[in-house]
Design an enzyme around this catalytic site. Structure first.
Site, PDB file in Angstrom:
ATOM      1  N   CYS A  93      34.748  18.599  15.866  1.00  0.00           N
ATOM      2  CA  CYS A  93      36.022  18.971  15.764  1.00  0.00           C
ATOM      3  C   CYS A  93      37.173  18.266  14.992  1.00  0.00           C
ATOM      4  O   CYS A  93      38.180  18.904  14.928  1.00  0.00           O
ATOM      5  CB  CYS A  93      36.716  19.279  17.345  1.00  0.00           C
ATOM      6  SG  CYS A  93      37.113  17.748  18.109  1.00  0.00           S
ATOM      7  N   CYS A 142      37.019  18.697  22.208  1.00  0.00           N
ATOM      8  CA  CYS A 142      35.829  19.628  22.106  1.00  0.00           C
ATOM      9  C   CYS A 142      34.872  19.524  23.368  1.00  0.00           C
ATOM     10  O   CYS A 142      33.842  20.254  23.333  1.00  0.00           O
ATOM     11  CB  CYS A 142      35.314  20.024  20.967  1.00  0.00           C
ATOM     12  SG  CYS A 142      34.173  18.551  20.218  1.00  0.00           S
ATOM     13  N   CYS A 162      29.057   2.897  22.762  1.00  0.00           N
ATOM     14  CA  CYS A 162      27.817   3.177  22.174  1.00  0.00           C
ATOM     15  C   CYS A 162      27.607   4.500  21.831  1.00  0.00           C
ATOM     16  O   CYS A 162      27.534   5.492  22.380  1.00  0.00           O
ATOM     17  CB  CYS A 162      26.663   2.665  23.149  1.00  0.00           C
ATOM     18  SG  CYS A 162      25.285   2.507  22.102  1.00  0.00           S
TER      19      CYS A 162
END
Length: 178
Positions: A93, A142, A162
């Protein structure tokens, strides 16, 4: 992911509602170049889209990681050993996630960061998959799966975000000319 496919991603400039130039993300989806109309580096409003919509605008590998929670293989992502200076955005997004000065070498096989660009850049969810208890990191706009966060990072936060490289897009900082 069982099968790897060729990924073609193009960032082009388009105009947003404010009239400013903004990056647009074009990907090859099912053999066709598709512009993702939900990709914005300026809009931080939440996106609540059905899975079928994401499947139409994300390539198969990004869809698999971002929408289905898959993980790319360790040490294979484009940003694992990358040291460019700039900003990392959500590949789905365009939400700003991390600055390069928060990236560090963790040797875990995925790009790692010790802090987000702003508190609401990401959201968290408990993940008990694979008989483990972890904290999943999702895009704050999103809700794309980005990776996981652990409490073994460097100071000042002691966090290690991570992340899956495929879920990120990087934009280099503009060079300042004299």
């Amino acid at each position: 992911m069982k099968n790897l496919i060729k990924i073609s991603v193009v960032l082009a400039l388009g105009t947003c509602a404010s009239g400013k130039m903004e990056a647009q993300r074009t990907q090859t989806v099912n053999g066709k170049n598709v512009v993702n109309p939900y990709y914005s580096r300026t809009n931080t409003n939440a996106l609540k889209l059905p899975d079928a919509t994401w499947k139409k605008v994300l390539n198969a590998n990004l869809y698999s990681v971002a929408r289905k929670g898959d993980t790319e293989m360790a040490f294979t992502g484009k940003y694992n050993d990358f040291d460019g200076i700039g900003t990392y955005y959500c590949g789905s997004c365009g939400n700003a996630l991390f600055k390069s000065d928060a990236k560090f070498s963790s040797t875990c096989g995925w790009p790692s960061f010790f802090e987000t660009i702003r508190p609401k850049s990401v959201i968290y969810r408990k993940d008990t998959s694979y008989n483990m208890e972890r904290t999943e990191v999702l895009c704050g706009r999103c809700e794309a799966h980005l990776g996981h966060v652990f409490d073994d990072g460097p100071k000042p936060t002691k966090k290690r975000f991570c992340m899956n490289s495929i879920a990120l897009e990087f934009e280099a900082m503009a060079k300042i000319s004299k």
